[in-house]
Motif scaffolding. Structure first.
Motif, mmCIF file in Angstrom:
data_model
loop_
_atom_site.group_PDB
_atom_site.id
_atom_site.type_symbol
_atom_site.label_atom_id
_atom_site.label_comp_id
_atom_site.label_asym_id
_atom_site.label_seq_id
_atom_site.Cartn_x
_atom_site.Cartn_y
_atom_site.Cartn_z
ATOM 1 N N ASP A 170 0.873 -1.177 0.000
ATOM 2 C CA ASP A 170 0.000 0.000 0.000
ATOM 3 C C ASP A 170 0.913 1.230 0.000
ATOM 4 O O ASP A 170 1.463 1.611 1.022
ATOM 5 N N TYR A 171 1.076 1.850 -1.179
ATOM 6 C CA TYR A 171 2.074 2.911 -1.284
ATOM 7 C C TYR A 171 1.644 4.214 -0.646
ATOM 8 O O TYR A 171 2.480 5.050 -0.326
ATOM 9 N N SER A 172 0.345 4.343 -0.453
ATOM 10 C CA SER A 172 -0.097 5.542 0.212
ATOM 11 C C SER A 172 0.299 5.463 1.692
ATOM 12 O O SER A 172 0.850 6.405 2.266
ATOM 13 N N ALA A 173 0.068 4.300 2.291
ATOM 14 C CA ALA A 173 0.459 4.101 3.689
ATOM 15 C C ALA A 173 1.975 4.189 3.820
ATOM 16 O O ALA A 173 2.517 4.739 4.782
ATOM 17 N N GLU A 174 2.674 3.647 2.807
ATOM 18 C CA GLU A 174 4.128 3.647 2.902
ATOM 19 C C GLU A 174 4.701 5.061 2.839
ATOM 20 O O GLU A 174 5.633 5.412 3.565
ATOM 21 N N GLY A 196 3.116 7.686 3.749
ATOM 22 C CA GLY A 196 2.761 8.260 5.050
ATOM 23 C C GLY A 196 3.760 7.854 6.122
ATOM 24 O O GLY A 196 4.171 8.676 6.948
ATOM 25 N N SER A 197 4.194 6.608 6.077
ATOM 26 C CA SER A 197 5.119 6.192 7.132
ATOM 27 C C SER A 197 6.521 6.754 6.870
ATOM 28 O O SER A 197 7.233 7.085 7.808
ATOM 29 N N SER A 251 6.578 10.298 8.119
ATOM 30 C CA SER A 251 6.532 10.431 9.579
ATOM 31 C C SER A 251 7.720 9.747 10.265
ATOM 32 O O SER A 251 7.672 9.506 11.473
ATOM 33 N N VAL A 286 3.244 8.293 -4.587
ATOM 34 C CA VAL A 286 2.283 7.264 -4.196
ATOM 35 C C VAL A 286 1.852 6.446 -5.416
ATOM 36 O O VAL A 286 1.918 5.221 -5.421
#
Ligand code: PHE
Length: 453
Positions: free
Chosen positions: A133-137, A139-140, A143, A292
């Motif tokens: 999941d590149y959107s989550a990645e 995001g991580s 952060s 993303v």
């Protein structure tokens, strides 16, 4: 050389193409490869492209020429340049605003360039997987302050290293190798992208205008994009212009740089949209397009890992040749006005800019509670630059040449040809009336939108 007895140590480009490549290196950057495709995606593809081409011609080129001539005439950094042409008047503040803007842009530009470095590394050592999941990645990643600090630091060290080596041995040498490499790698990505089955829809999106997505905001986006992508409004082109000797033909050099910058933005569209459409993704999804959507696209295509590596390498190279021009503005000022030696100037300004970038990193993690006008810290730096500093700097530089220096005097001073010729008169008209009016309009509507919209 020249008429600067107090400045006889000042370096200059060793070849005509040295300036053209360096200025193209400054212009071609994240603005072309990351920003242009997503802004075009949101604004209807080809429709945006057409409007953008008109703004580049009417606003971008004349302002680029203006800033280049201010540097070439005075052979000085932005503060010294305005002071030399208008001694005793407060115009030097325009130069000071430019130096400050260079400082602010580089502090967050380096953070985004750090993302590009991270993805280059990721493609090389891990590749991309269709299950992720590149959107989550993404995001991580943003952060994780540790990783980002390291990437930001690496990028700043690269900039300081090039700038410390000087105009000829640092900047000119770097762009001499990197700009052709960038073009070759970009073509490789395009060949891969347009040969994916189904690529035609992406090409059509980019070539067939969809006017239904064009709004008043599209024109504002096009003007803001022209400023950022051509490195206008903050003294980078002025500073690079100050290393020009008398013999070059300024109008032609400017044309070549603007054409290269526009060409690379269009190529970036051909590298990105075909792959995005062929694999069923959304073109109008905004800033996440590069970080993303593209990893997900690379994960699903044959030779995607190699294509991804090359793409993010291109992005990192483009960012580096822009980053050095930003640092050079601050360094030229510190050398000319504060008497620092080049190495010291580069190291100390690089260090302070590195520190200034840290809040932009922390804005996504420890300091995510900090909101400025409703934006996170990095976005607020970017907003300040694009909505206030760059348009204001470009406006004041245009007014300065239009009303104080004057187009006809500039034409004589910089050997542009007959000051009464039609094209000098048109240029003068644009910088006196059309460009200031357009800039005031976009600034006022942009600010009104932010505060009352
Ligand atoms: N032109 C660069 C880009 O498109 C950004 C930049 C702005 C560089 C201002 C220098 C000065 O990414």
């Amino acid at each position: 050389m020249g008429n600067n007895s107090n400045n006889n140590q000042r370096e200059g480009w060793s070849t005509r193409i040295g300036f053209v490549l360096a200025a193209a290196g400054s212009a071609v950057g994240l603005g072309n490869i990351w920003r242009f495709p997503y802004v075009a995606g949101v604004n209807g593809g080809a429709a945006f492209l057409l409007i953008y081409l008109v703004t580049i011609g009417l606003i971008g080129y004349p302002l680029f020429l203006n800033e280049m001539l201010l540097g070439r005439k005075t052979q000085k950094n932005p503060v010294g340049a305005f002071r030399a042409l208008a001694p005793g008047a407060p115009w030097w503040l325009v130069g000071a605003l430019g130096v400050l803007t260079g400082f602010v842009i580089l502090s967050y530009y380096s953070v985004v360039a750090g993302w590009a470095l991270h993805y280059t590394w990721r493609a090389l050592f891990e590749g991309f997987s269709p299950a992720a999941d590149y959107s989550a990645e993404f995001g991580s990643l943003i952060s994780s302050p540790g990783t980002l600090l390291l990437c930001h630091l690496v990028f700043m060290i690269l900039c300081v290293a090039v700038i410390s080596a000087g105009v000829v041995k640092g900047i000119e040498k770097c762009v001499f190798y990197l700009m052709p490499l960038l073009l070759v790698l970009m073509v490789a990505v395009i060949v891969r992208a347009v040969t994916i089955p189904g690529a035609g829809r992406g090409i059509a999106f980019f070539l067939r205008p969809d006017w239904s997505r064009v709004t008043a905001g599209t024109f504002l986006d096009a003007i803001a994009q022209s400023f950022f992508t051509l490195s206008l409004g903050m003294g980078a082109i002025l500073t690079y212009g100050s290393y020009l000797r008398r013999r070059e033909s300024a109008a032609r050099d400017a044309l070549e740089v603007v054409a290269m910058d526009t060409g690379i933005a269009i190529l970036a569209g051909f590298a990105i949209f075909p792959a995005v459409f062929a694999l069923g993704f959304e073109a109008a999804q905004g800033p996440g397009l590069t970080f993303v959507t593209l990893p997900a696209v690379f994960a699903r295509m044959a030779m995607g890992r190699a294509a991804g590596f090359v793409f993010f390498l291109v992005l990192s190279i483009a960012a580096l040749t822009s980053g050095i021009s930003l640092l050079e503005v601050v360094v030229a000022w510190a050398m000319d006005e504060k008497g620092l030696k080049r190495f010291r100037a580069a190291l100390s300004s690089g260090f302070v800019i590195f520190l200034a970038g840290i809040p932009a990193i922390l804005g996504y993690s420890g300091w995510s509670g900090v909101r400025i006008l409703g934006m996170d810290i990095l976005d607020s730096y970017d907003w300040l630059v694009n909505s206030v500093f760059l348009p204001l700097g470009g406006l004041l530089a245009a007014l300065f040449t239009g009303y104080v220096w004057t187009a006809s005097k500039a034409a004589v001073d910089c050997e542009l040809g007959d000051p009464a010729s039609a094209w000098i008169r048109i240029w003068g008209f644009l910088i006196r009336y059309l460009i200031p009016a357009a800039i005031i309009l976009i600034m006022v509507s942009g600010l009104a939108n932010k505060f009352f919209g």
